[in-house]
Design an enzyme around this catalytic site. Structure first.
Site, mmCIF file in Angstrom:
data_model
loop_
_atom_site.group_PDB
_atom_site.id
_atom_site.type_symbol
_atom_site.label_atom_id
_atom_site.label_comp_id
_atom_site.label_asym_id
_atom_site.label_seq_id
_atom_site.Cartn_x
_atom_site.Cartn_y
_atom_site.Cartn_z
ATOM 1 N N ASP A 61 0.855 -1.188 0.000
ATOM 2 C CA ASP A 61 0.000 0.000 0.000
ATOM 3 C C ASP A 61 0.894 1.243 0.000
ATOM 4 O O ASP A 61 2.119 1.138 0.133
ATOM 5 C CB ASP A 61 -0.879 -0.079 1.254
ATOM 6 C CG ASP A 61 -1.932 1.013 1.339
ATOM 7 O OD1 ASP A 61 -2.306 1.589 0.287
ATOM 8 O OD2 ASP A 61 -2.386 1.294 2.470
ATOM 9 N N GLU A 78 2.674 5.150 -3.849
ATOM 10 C CA GLU A 78 2.689 6.167 -4.918
ATOM 11 C C GLU A 78 4.030 6.896 -5.000
ATOM 12 O O GLU A 78 4.393 7.281 -6.123
ATOM 13 C CB GLU A 78 1.544 7.164 -4.688
ATOM 14 C CG GLU A 78 0.162 6.570 -4.878
ATOM 15 C CD GLU A 78 -0.283 5.646 -3.733
ATOM 16 O OE1 GLU A 78 0.305 5.744 -2.633
ATOM 17 O OE2 GLU A 78 -1.203 4.847 -3.949
ATOM 18 N N ASP A 84 -9.464 3.828 -2.089
ATOM 19 C CA ASP A 84 -10.431 4.097 -1.030
ATOM 20 C C ASP A 84 -11.751 4.629 -1.582
ATOM 21 O O ASP A 84 -11.964 5.833 -1.669
ATOM 22 C CB ASP A 84 -9.843 5.110 -0.031
ATOM 23 C CG ASP A 84 -8.560 4.605 0.603
ATOM 24 O OD1 ASP A 84 -8.225 3.421 0.404
ATOM 25 O OD2 ASP A 84 -7.900 5.395 1.285
HETATM 26 O O1 MIG Z 1 -4.012 5.999 4.978
HETATM 27 O O2 MIG Z 1 -3.364 0.633 5.625
HETATM 28 O O3 MIG Z 1 -6.053 2.319 0.534
HETATM 29 O O4 MIG Z 1 -6.964 0.056 1.868
HETATM 30 O O5 MIG Z 1 -6.705 -0.016 4.675
HETATM 31 C C1 MIG Z 1 -4.631 4.763 4.861
HETATM 32 C C2 MIG Z 1 -4.490 1.404 5.915
HETATM 33 C C3 MIG Z 1 -3.634 3.707 4.422
HETATM 34 C C4 MIG Z 1 -4.931 3.049 2.531
HETATM 35 C C5 MIG Z 1 -5.475 1.879 1.755
HETATM 36 C C6 MIG Z 1 -6.460 1.133 2.601
HETATM 37 C C7 MIG Z 1 -5.778 0.645 3.852
HETATM 38 C C8 MIG Z 1 -5.198 1.841 4.627
HETATM 39 N N1 MIG Z 1 -4.291 2.606 3.769
#
Ligand code: MIG
Length: 613
Positions: A217, A220, A296
């Site tokens: 995650d 980016e 999200d």
């Molecule tokens: O700022 O890891 O898109 O699926 O549960 C949130 C926590 C960071 C973003 C992801 C989301 C995930 C969450 N992450």
């Protein structure tokens, strides 16, 4: 579709900004790049499917995923403590809701530090993975890329990364530090092979205790408190072609290179296991390394509606292994919304329920028995269809043609459907026509040209036609292509369970009747050495009979089934007799569904069944 196409440079000195007009109605779009020249590839299909295939040849294919990744996946930000994770797993089993995957989101870690474990919340982390395994669950753990800046604390990802000089630098040569979940963090230089290789080794301990998949995650990369919400554009990366590049140039590939490092690292650690990586950021070509999701979304009817066009767009853009957060991430869905979303999600390539921190519980059982019964039925349908799904994803891995696709990909002449982003094909044989709003008002069921069957009743329909229907909450209209032979398996509670009973072949007679079935062990690379079996089926309507055939099996793998059950639809009167390879065979006739069925042993040499009118 794109009847006219103009391409022109609007920046005098170079083709860095292009003006591109596609289609008849769309307005011109200008796009360009800050970090250097853009390369444009024009693929003149002319059919859309040829474009998708050639694009896959250019940018790469999605490798065959482990079969368990096609099961139901349950996630939340975050399940903890350990006892809660086990409770969720047991609840699936106690309520007989099939499921394969549970996720650990960032709160399993100590202070959000990747590759650490919070031992207070998870006192016996290894045992948890083991216990879930015994219940037929795989664990996917999140491992974000931001390494906590934690000198002299015995935190290996930081210590090793500094020792190996693996982190992204500032223009002055110092290590770049950004604020993310762990606080001050540093970032592996994923555009550089030595850093990728090192990153891959960080998975060794988690792999050793049996964690099956990993979630990348925030790649980016997302960074708190900077104006761009990502790295400053002048940070310095080392690149594989030698030398360095500033972030401005590599930003778009950074997330993909993170997921590549993970994928390749897992392959290195377990050369005979298909890795499963889920990534948020990626790029053209990233389909070679990871599945993805749409980020999200919200628990709204609008985002439920948007999931189909979004996932279809990803699929035809060369990125087939995708899903969205079923039920929505931000907020909590109404019972009706979650029910419809689970129905729809059963026909997404990745089928994963996920929600944000602080929202209400969102597992399939949370809204009472009536909703649960519907949701369970769709999850069960997904599991019964696994032989079909797996066959189609295997084809995706060879051709790039996505599992979830617009109708016009298979029917390029179906002009009316180029504007339709509600109904879609799931593989070549199932046409899914979801209801997209909360009302129980009528909607039109579109039957495209040709012969189609109602998946639920077996009723035959001829298109093109439209009918007004009013699907109840538990009804998702599905049409089956006339000429399809759709394989189904007996219900299991997870893919780790071997199905017991026959492989069922549902035959939908019409011209050009054929299909195939692909089976292998679902987890290893044995299939690359011939350890698979591929079966080819046909059916034909002859004057006095319907003939269903299987050609001799190809491949050495011994599948899970010993017997076959063949169900032939649209048989309007009770057959005189049924023969297998010339000998009489017992059969049942269901006059209300106009279906004839029979069960017999599976022999790899094939069969020929004749249903004599
Ligand atoms: O700022 O890891 O898109 O699926 O549960 C949130 C926590 C960071 C973003 C992801 C989301 C995930 C969450 N992450």
């Amino acid at each position: 579709m794109a009847k006219q196409l103009w391409f022109s440079c609007v920046q005098e000195h170079a083709c860095r900004r292009a003006l591109l007009w596609l289609g008849r109605q769309s307005r011109p779009a200008a796009f360009g790049s800050d970090g250097g020249e853009l390369d444009y590839y024009f693929i003149d299909g002319p059919e859309p499917k040829a474009v998708v295939k050639r694009y896959a040849e250019l940018t790469g294919l999605t490798p065959l995923p482990p079969v368990w990744s096609l099961g139901f996946q349950q996630c939340r930000y975050s399940y903890y403590p350990q006892a809660r994770v086990e409770e969720v797993a047991r609840t699936f089993r106690n309520k007989n809701i099939p499921a394969d995957v549970l996720y650990l989101d960032i709160d399993y870690q100590k202070n959000n530090r990747p590759f650490s474990v919070d031992r207070e919340r998870f006192p016996a982390f290894d045992r948890l993975v083991e216990n879930l395994g015994a219940l037929g669950f795989k664990v996917i753990a999140i491992t974000d890329l931001h390494v906590a800046k934690l000198p002299e604390a015995g935190y290996e990802p930081y210590d090793q990364g500094i020792a190996g000089d693996h982190f992204v630098r500032n223009p002055d040569g110092s290590v770049y530090v950004g604020e993310v979940w762990p606080g001050a963090s540093v970032f592996p230089d994923f555009t550089w092979a030595p850093a990728r290789k090192w990153w891959g080794t960080l998975y060794a301990k988690f792999v050793a205790i049996g964690i099956a998949g990993f979630w990348n995650d925030m790649n980016e990369p997302a960074i708190f408190g900077t104006p761009t919400k990502t790295m400053p554009l002048d940070t310095v990366h080392r690149v594989d072609s030698g030398g360095t590049a500033v972030h401005r140039e590599v930003h778009n590939v950074f997330g993909m290179q993170n997921s590549r490092a993970t994928y390749e690292g897992l392959l290195e650690l377990q050369p005979n296991r298909r890795p499963l990586v889920l990534t948020r950021a990626t790029f053209s070509g990233g389909q070679r390394y990871a599945a993805s999701w749409t980020g999200d979304n919200s628990s709204t009817w609008n985002h439920y509606r948007m999931s189909v066009p979004t996932l279809l767009s990803l699929g035809i853009s060369g990125y087939p292994l995708v899903g969205d957060d079923i039920g929505g991430f931000v907020g909590s869905p109404s019972p009706e919304l979650l029910t419809r979303w689970i129905e729809l999600g059963a026909f997404n390539p990745i089928f994963r329920d996920h929600t944000n921190k602080g929202t209400l519980d969102q597992e399939p059982w949370v809204h009472g028995e009536e909703h649960l019964a519907i949701r369970r039925r769709y999850i069960e349908t997904r599991y019964k269809l696994l032989p079909y799904l797996y066959t189609q994803i295997e084809e995706t891995s060879r051709t790039g043609v996505p599992l979830m696709r617009p109708l016009w990909l298979d029917y390029p002449d179906a002009e009316d459907f180029y504007q339709n982003d509600r109904i879609f094909l799931f593989g070549p044989d199932l046409l899914i026509e979801p209801k997209m709003d909360e009302t129980l008002d009528a909607m039109s069921l579109v039957v495209p040209a040709g012969i189609w069957y109602d998946y639920w009743t077996g009723e035959r329909r001829t298109g093109p036609s439209q009918a007004k229907i009013q699907p109840a909450l538990g009804e998702l209209p599905i049409l089956v292509r006339g000429g399809a032979i759709v394989p189904h398996q007996p219900l299991v509670q997870s893919t780790s369970e071997v199905p017991r009973g026959p492989l069922e072949l549902r035959v939908y007679p019409a011209p050009d009747c054929r299909s195939s079935l692909y089976v292998d062990d679902g987890i290893s690379f044995g299939y690359q050495k011939g350890e698979f079996v591929r079966l080819a089926f046909t059916c034909a309507e002859e004057p006095a009979s319907i003939v269903v055939k299987m050609a001799p099996a190809e491949g050495s793998y011994v599948p899970w089934f010993n017997s076959l059950r063949v169900v032939v639809h649209a048989v309007s009167v009770r057959p005189k007799q049924v023969r297998i390879d010339g000998r009489p065979l017992a059969f049942q006739y269901d006059s209300s569904h106009k279906a004839v069925s029979m069960t017999f042993s599976y022999l790899k040499s094939g069969f020929e069944v004749a249903i004599d009118r």
